[in-house]
Design a protein around this motif. Structure first.
Motif, PDB file in Angstrom:
ATOM      1  N   ARG A  48       0.809  -1.217   0.000  1.00 35.18           N
ATOM      2  CA  ARG A  48       0.000   0.000   0.000  1.00 35.18           C
ATOM      3  C   ARG A  48       0.847   1.274   0.000  1.00 35.18           C
ATOM      4  N   GLN A  49       2.147   1.158   0.288  1.00 37.40           N
ATOM      5  CA  GLN A  49       3.046   2.311   0.343  1.00 37.40           C
ATOM      6  C   GLN A  49       3.911   2.443  -0.912  1.00 37.40           C
ATOM      7  N   VAL A  50       3.563   1.689  -1.966  1.00 35.78           N
ATOM      8  CA  VAL A  50       4.389   1.646  -3.176  1.00 35.78           C
ATOM      9  C   VAL A  50       3.546   2.037  -4.387  1.00 35.78           C
ATOM     10  N   ARG A  51       4.103   2.948  -5.208  1.00 36.36           N
ATOM     11  CA  ARG A  51       3.436   3.361  -6.446  1.00 36.36           C
ATOM     12  C   ARG A  51       4.423   3.201  -7.606  1.00 36.36           C
ATOM     13  N   LEU A  52       4.011   2.473  -8.625  1.00 39.84           N
ATOM     14  CA  LEU A  52       4.831   2.213  -9.802  1.00 39.84           C
ATOM     15  C   LEU A  52       4.461   3.201 -10.898  1.00 39.84           C
ATOM     16  N   ASP A  53       5.462   3.783 -11.543  1.00 41.16           N
ATOM     17  CA  ASP A  53       5.251   4.726 -12.643  1.00 41.16           C
ATOM     18  C   ASP A  53       6.081   4.283 -13.835  1.00 41.16           C
ATOM     19  N   GLY A  54       5.451   4.188 -14.988  1.00 40.07           N
ATOM     20  CA  GLY A  54       6.158   3.796 -16.204  1.00 40.07           C
ATOM     21  C   GLY A  54       5.799   2.385 -16.616  1.00 40.07           C
ATOM     22  N   GLU A  55       6.340   1.997 -17.746  1.00 41.03           N
ATOM     23  CA  GLU A  55       6.081   0.671 -18.300  1.00 41.03           C
ATOM     24  C   GLU A  55       7.096  -0.329 -17.758  1.00 41.03           C
ATOM     25  N   SER A  56       6.597  -1.520 -17.445  1.00 44.24           N
ATOM     26  CA  SER A  56       7.499  -2.575 -16.981  1.00 44.24           C
ATOM     27  C   SER A  56       7.143  -3.889 -17.636  1.00 44.24           C
ATOM     28  N   LYS A  57       8.101  -4.774 -17.651  1.00 45.84           N
ATOM     29  CA  LYS A  57       7.887  -6.168 -18.040  1.00 45.84           C
ATOM     30  C   LYS A  57       8.168  -6.996 -16.808  1.00 45.84           C
ATOM     31  N   ARG A  58       7.658  -8.215 -16.799  1.00 43.65           N
ATOM     32  CA  ARG A  58       7.832  -9.086 -15.636  1.00 43.65           C
ATOM     33  C   ARG A  58       8.506 -10.382 -16.009  1.00 43.65           C
ATOM     34  N   PHE A  59       9.290 -10.858 -15.049  1.00 40.34           N
ATOM     35  CA  PHE A  59       9.956 -12.145 -15.184  1.00 40.34           C
ATOM     36  C   PHE A  59       9.661 -12.936 -13.919  1.00 40.34           C
ATOM     37  N   SER A  60       9.109 -14.135 -14.071  1.00 41.66           N
ATOM     38  CA  SER A  60       8.786 -14.985 -12.911  1.00 41.66           C
ATOM     39  C   SER A  60       9.788 -16.120 -12.828  1.00 41.66           C
ATOM     40  N   ARG A  61      10.179 -16.441 -11.588  1.00 35.19           N
ATOM     41  CA  ARG A  61      11.121 -17.532 -11.358  1.00 35.19           C
ATOM     42  C   ARG A  61      10.872 -18.114  -9.976  1.00 35.19           C
ATOM     43  N   THR A  62      11.455 -19.272  -9.754  1.00 37.40           N
ATOM     44  CA  THR A  62      11.428 -19.862  -8.421  1.00 37.40           C
ATOM     45  C   THR A  62      12.866 -20.015  -7.942  1.00 37.40           C
ATOM     46  N   SER A  63      13.002 -20.014  -6.637  1.00 35.07           N
ATOM     47  CA  SER A  63      14.291 -20.255  -5.999  1.00 35.07           C
ATOM     48  C   SER A  63      13.983 -21.122  -4.789  1.00 35.07           C
ATOM     49  N   GLY A  64      14.280 -22.408  -4.910  1.00 38.26           N
ATOM     50  CA  GLY A  64      13.866 -23.330  -3.850  1.00 38.26           C
ATOM     51  C   GLY A  64      12.347 -23.370  -3.801  1.00 38.26           C
ATOM     52  N   ALA A  65      11.784 -23.163  -2.618  1.00 40.42           N
ATOM     53  CA  ALA A  65      10.334 -23.187  -2.451  1.00 40.42           C
ATOM     54  C   ALA A  65       9.693 -21.819  -2.674  1.00 40.42           C
ATOM     55  N   LEU A  66      10.494 -20.786  -2.940  1.00 39.00           N
ATOM     56  CA  LEU A  66       9.969 -19.428  -3.086  1.00 39.00           C
ATOM     57  C   LEU A  66       9.734 -19.069  -4.546  1.00 39.00           C
ATOM     58  N   ALA A  67       8.688 -18.275  -4.769  1.00 35.42           N
ATOM     59  CA  ALA A  67       8.383 -17.749  -6.096  1.00 35.42           C
ATOM     60  C   ALA A  67       8.661 -16.247  -6.095  1.00 35.42           C
ATOM     61  N   PHE A  68       9.231 -15.755  -7.202  1.00 33.65           N
ATOM     62  CA  PHE A  68       9.546 -14.339  -7.347  1.00 33.65           C
ATOM     63  C   PHE A  68       8.995 -13.836  -8.674  1.00 33.65           C
ATOM     64  N   GLU A  69       8.489 -12.611  -8.672  1.00 33.12           N
ATOM     65  CA  GLU A  69       8.070 -11.946  -9.895  1.00 33.12           C
ATOM     66  C   GLU A  69       8.774 -10.591  -9.929  1.00 33.12           C
ATOM     67  N   THR A  70       9.711 -10.445 -10.850  1.00 35.28           N
ATOM     68  CA  THR A  70      10.524  -9.239 -10.957  1.00 35.28           C
ATOM     69  C   THR A  70       9.968  -8.329 -12.044  1.00 35.28           C
ATOM     70  N   SER A  71       9.833  -7.042 -11.724  1.00 35.55           N
ATOM     71  CA  SER A  71       9.440  -6.033 -12.708  1.00 35.55           C
ATOM     72  C   SER A  71      10.687  -5.280 -13.136  1.00 35.55           C
ATOM     73  N   PHE A  72      10.910  -5.229 -14.445  1.00 42.41           N
ATOM     74  CA  PHE A  72      12.102  -4.575 -14.964  1.00 42.41           C
ATOM     75  C   PHE A  72      11.731  -3.653 -16.113  1.00 42.41           C
ATOM     76  N   CYS A  73      12.624  -2.725 -16.406  1.00 50.39           N
ATOM     77  CA  CYS A  73      12.400  -1.765 -17.484  1.00 50.39           C
ATOM     78  C   CYS A  73      12.612  -2.444 -18.829  1.00 50.39           C
ATOM     79  N   PRO A  74      11.628  -2.365 -19.747  1.00 53.94           N
ATOM     80  CA  PRO A  74      11.807  -2.980 -21.054  1.00 53.94           C
ATOM     81  C   PRO A  74      12.803  -2.226 -21.936  1.00 53.94           C
ATOM     82  N   ALA A  75      13.136  -0.987 -21.589  1.00 52.05           N
ATOM     83  CA  ALA A  75      14.078  -0.204 -22.393  1.00 52.05           C
ATOM     84  C   ALA A  75      15.530  -0.468 -21.997  1.00 52.05           C
ATOM     85  N   CYS A  76      15.828  -0.419 -20.680  1.00 50.44           N
ATOM     86  CA  CYS A  76      17.229  -0.570 -20.255  1.00 50.44           C
ATOM     87  C   CYS A  76      17.504  -1.875 -19.508  1.00 50.44           C
ATOM     88  N   GLY A  77      16.455  -2.601 -19.108  1.00 54.25           N
ATOM     89  CA  GLY A  77      16.623  -3.912 -18.475  1.00 54.25           C
ATOM     90  C   GLY A  77      16.842  -3.904 -16.973  1.00 54.25           C
TER      91      GLY A  77
END
Length: 134
Positions: A48-77
């Protein structure tokens, strides 16, 4: 307090309110690959304390039992933020994207078992040879 983190080109930004609940330095091999450095540092904020501005792409991965979804810039990575199944109501922001040398230091160091031998963190910071989440 309000802070803004941005990608290298400035197209993707995230604004956060308040201080982070957790600042985590992670030495796992996945974070090493994600950052291209020998560890990653994340500041966790309630969603609730986070606001995203701009376009992003997402990459999902797992590490052990954890799942991660990373948002990255499609222009610079740049990986700017991510979500982890370990802290589902929080958003992790890459501390380096704040470009603020006075940002609070890590309170937890994770995956010291995969830490490069020459890396040193301040004395007294809680550490775990595996994940800080379990």
């Amino acid at each position: 307090m309000e802070r803004t983190a941005t990608c290298a080109c400035g197209q993707l930004g995230v604004t956060v309110e308040g201080e982070p609940d957790l600042v985590l330095a992670c030495n796992c091999l996945d974070c090493q690959r994600r950052t291209g450095s020998v560890f990653g540092v994340a500041a966790y904020f309630p969603e609730r304390q986070v606001r995203l501005d701009g376009e992003s792409k997402r990459f999902s991965r797992t590490s052990g039992a954890l799942a991660f979804e990373t948002s990255f810039c499609p222009a610079c990575g740049t990986s700017v933020l991510w979500r982890s199944s370990a802290r589902p109501d929080q958003v992790a922001v890459a501390v380096g994207c704040f470009a603020e040398p006075s940002f609070p230091p890590p309170t937890v160091i994770a995956w010291t078992s995969e830490q490069h031998g020459w890396v040193r963190f301040p004395d007294g910071v809680a550490s775990n040879s595996k994940s800080a989440f379990g």
